[in-house]
Design an enzyme around this catalytic site. Structure first.
Site, PDB file in Angstrom:
ATOM      1  N   CYS B  93       1.053 -17.491  -4.496  1.00  0.00           N
ATOM      2  CA  CYS B  93      -0.171 -17.312  -5.281  1.00  0.00           C
ATOM      3  C   CYS B  93      -0.371 -18.475  -6.253  1.00  0.00           C
ATOM      4  CB  CYS B  93      -0.100 -15.963  -5.988  1.00  0.00           C
ATOM      5  SG  CYS B  93      -1.710 -15.235  -6.237  1.00  0.00           S
ATOM      6  N   HIS B 195       1.033 -11.884  -2.052  1.00  0.00           N
ATOM      7  CA  HIS B 195       1.728 -11.887  -3.330  1.00  0.00           C
ATOM      8  C   HIS B 195       2.710 -10.717  -3.479  1.00  0.00           C
ATOM      9  CE1 HIS B 195      -1.688  -9.367  -5.312  1.00  0.00           C
ATOM     10  NE2 HIS B 195      -0.706  -8.570  -4.991  1.00  0.00           N
TER      11      HIS B 195
END
Lengths: 462, 250
Positions: B93, B195
């Protein structure tokens, strides 16, 4: 003129919907307001007329308990109080509460409205609040609220719509406290160091950067999450002076108690609610009550008799077992719930995790929960249930629970039946939001008896 | 045998259960009798490039990510040296964006990255979020990698997509919601938008990362199979629920 007609029609339809729901035996907490707002979007402004004071309670955790307790404080002081006590805190829920309370006329009408942190801008745009209370800002449902700083900025923007309103802010939460910068009429409350306070931060921190310098704040101690006593090593930003504070926090088999200290006064408040986070709820509601003129003696009596609402640690008995049902919705809340209910008594656990809109679609937060109180407790079995049963099970496996002690039963009813067969006397159920009502219904169907507030076993301090 | 993991900015970049990945790597190594040492390095900490086999970097809120990004640039030369020495990197991310060439903000400012991945990122208006599955042929296991994504940035592979993506989107958005690619892999450096506890439901990816990290000191290490029933069940459950009738770009 047209608006007035539309508004009357909205109120009429909303109240008709409320009546029909009641006749159908359903408690409607959002539907009437939803219908009425569709007919007339400016309805909240109209319904707010004649309500004084209007108190808005927002923040991540503790909204429902705090606003319910505050409503009871004001009621005991002689007000007629409009409030959304069931926790329906989006605009439709707020409108429903105000519709239902619209009948009471005239003198002494107050409103205590719990408002979802994401809906604050909409509500404050229409409702001229006199006092806004912010409890805390913790990591919660990231897919909806994004990041904490963004959330704080949006709350700040929402508050700018009511420049005259007084603010009651949690001094221990740096993000919340920073909402008061540059405003008049700001009051802070805080919890002094307790025997449960820690000097080391939790594994996962957020909201611990100085709002001006963006450097990590230095902490004298933490209560939980990023809540505690902080100061910036670079500038003068520090935990503000508190107008209301809780000192000498104690927690024993009778519940919890602390000295409530306010301008020129000091009384001991004893509550049946367990845990540090409930001490905050009691402190917050009592501080708001003081600001609104509730007598200290009234505060002491109401706090003593107050019981939590649905799902906020509910006790029950089922098949000869003592049970407790807890709502969990974010890492800090779940860790604190575990610290409160996971004790020395052998227990079977059900952890029921859903990922529907009201729960938060993203369940990554499970990995941010401090599971230590659960891992250290005497569990005979941990049953994972709900739509994300497997995710929870994997998380527990890597946290150190043996495969023999783990069981995955996505269907909640089967999970409950399985848990009652465990050879232990205690049953602890943790549910996300959308599992809670279902779980309560299933328990009722299985013949469970509800009990008053659950008293945790003594197993502190950590 | 001992594995040295460096967790970069554990106090700042920890938005979505990122620490779960460290826990998964730790357990999967320990279950195979491999010792693990985990070091957290944050703002101002010096970094010895020779010391670590694997660097992990998670996602953070904007403010925290900005603070980490400035510090990361000062660590850049050490990290580049570590990668040249054979260390592996898993960047997720925000960490993924920082390992690319640059991030262009909505205001047009260009924030330089480390340039260890041949990608660049542009700010987008709508956040791309939801459950996602990708096919990652590099893993040598046909089962998809599943997870959750939630990002405002749109990341593009350099050279008109010449760089190697980590995978191809089965459903979800991926790098930019347009070209069907997700993540990037370059040598031993992996970046991805999947994520949080990404490795938990993807034991094939977890072991791929473990093997990359072990290569630095021990060459090819055969990893003994583990009982991954729960993990695969979680993986398949997500596919069953969200994979039906959905196309990429959602």
């Amino acid at each position: 003129m047209f608006n007035l007609l539309l508004c009357s029609l909205a109120v009429f339809l909303g109240r008709l919907a409320a009546l029909l729901c009641r006749l159908a035996g359903r408690d409607a907490t959002s539907l009437p307001g939803c219908i009425a707002l569709k007919v007339f979007p400016g309805l909240l402004r109209h319904l707010a007329r004649g309500l004084n004071p209007i108190v808005i309670v927002t923040g991540t955790n503790g909204k429902t308990t705090t606003s319910n307790l505050l409503a009871q404080l004001l009621t005991a002081q002689g007000w007629q109080v409009v409030y959304n006590g069931e926790g329906a805190n989006m605009p439709a829920g707020v409108a429903t509460a105000m519709l239902k309370g619209a009948k009471a006329k005239g003198y002494g009408r107050a409103a205590v409205l719990e408002v979802d942190e994401g809906s604050l801008g909409i509500v404050l745009g229409q409702v001229p609040a006199h006092l806004v209370v912010v409890t805390n800002l913790l990591r919660d449902q990231l897919d909806r609220y994004h990041e904490l700083e963004q959330l704080a900025a949006s709350i700040k923007g929402a508050l700018a719509q009511v420049p005259e309103a007084r603010l009651l802010l949690n001094a221990d939460d740096s993000l919340v406290a920073s909402l008061g910068r540059g405003r008049k009429g700001v009051f802070y409350y805080g919890l002094e160091r307790t025997p449960l306070s820690r000097t080391r931060p939790a594994d996962v921190q957020e909201g611990h950067l100085c709002p001006s310098c963006r450097v990590p704040l230095e902490y004298a101690y933490y209560h939980y999450g990023h809540l505690g006593s902080y100061r910036c090593p670079r500038c003068d930003w520090a935990r503000p002076e508190t107008a209301f504070r809780a000192e000498d926090f104690l927690w024993d088999e009778n519940g919890s108690s602390f000295h409530f200290v306010f301008n020129g006064g000091r009384i001991r408040l004893t509550s049946a609610l367990p845990g540090v986070y409930n001490a905050y709820n009691v402190l917050t509601a009592s501080s708001a009550g003081m600001l609104l003129g509730v007598e200290p003696s009234v505060i002491r009596e109401v706090v003593k008799d107050f019981r939590p609402g649905r799902g906020r640690i509910e006790g029950f008995r089922l098949a000869g077992k003592k049970g407790v049902l807890v709502l969990v919705k974010n890492p800090v809340g779940m860790a604190e719930a575990l610290r409160t209910v996971a004790g020395n008594r052998p227990a079977a656990y059900i952890v029921a995790i859903n990922d529907l809109a009201a729960d938060g679609r993203d369940v990554s937060w499970l990995w941010d929960v401090d599971l230590e109180p659960l891992l250290k407790s005497l569990y005979s079995r941990i049953i994972c249930s709900g739509l994300r049963a497997w995710d929870m099970a994997v998380c527990l496996k890597y946290s150190g629970v043996s495969l023999e002690a783990l069981k995955v039963i996505p269907d909640l009813e089967s999970a409950l039946r399985e848990a009652t067969r465990e050879p232990v006397d205690n049953l602890i159920i943790l549910c996300t939001y959308t599992n809670l009502a279902l779980c309560r219904r299933l328990l009722k169907g299985m013949g469970a008896h509800s009990e008053a507030a659950y008293m945790p076993p003594l197993s502190r301090p950590a | 045998m001992k594995l040295h993991i460096c967790h970069l900015y554990p106090d700042l970049l920890n938005l979505y259960g990122d620490r779960g990945n460290i826990l998964v790597l730790y357990r999967r190594a320990r279950w195979r009798g491999i010792a693990v040492e985990i070091t957290g390095l944050s703002l101002g900490d010096p970094l010895d490039p020779k010391l670590y086999d694997l660097f992990f970097l998670g996602g953070g809120p904007d403010q925290e990510q900005g603070v980490a990004a400035r510090d990361l640039l000062t660590k850049g030369p050490w990290l580049r040296e570590a990668v040249e020495e054979g260390a592996a990197v898993l960047a997720i991310c925000g960490g993924y964006q920082l390992f690319g060439r640059y991030y262009r903000t909505a205001g047009g400012n260009i924030l330089p990255g480390l340039g260890l991945l041949p990608v660049y990122t542009e700010a987008g208006n709508r956040r791309l979020k939801g459950n996602i599955a990708i096919r990652a042929p590099r893993l040598g296991d046909p089962r998809p990698v599943v997870g959750f994504e939630n990002h405002g940035g749109r990341t593009f592979l350099e050279g008109d997509g010449q760089a190697e993506p980590l995978g191809h989107v089965v459903f979800g958005f991926g790098n930019n919601g347009a070209d069907g690619t997700e993540g990037c892999i370059s040598g031993r450096v992996i970046g991805t938008y999947l994520h949080g506890p990404l490795l938990a439901k993807n034991p094939h990816l977890a072991d791929y990362v473990l093997a990359l990290a072990l290569q630095k000191r021990y060459g090819e290490v055969p990893l003994a199979p583990l009982n991954d029933e729960l993990e695969w069940e979680a993986n398949e459950n997500l596919l069953r629920r969200f994979g039906r009738g959905r196309r990429k770009g959602g």
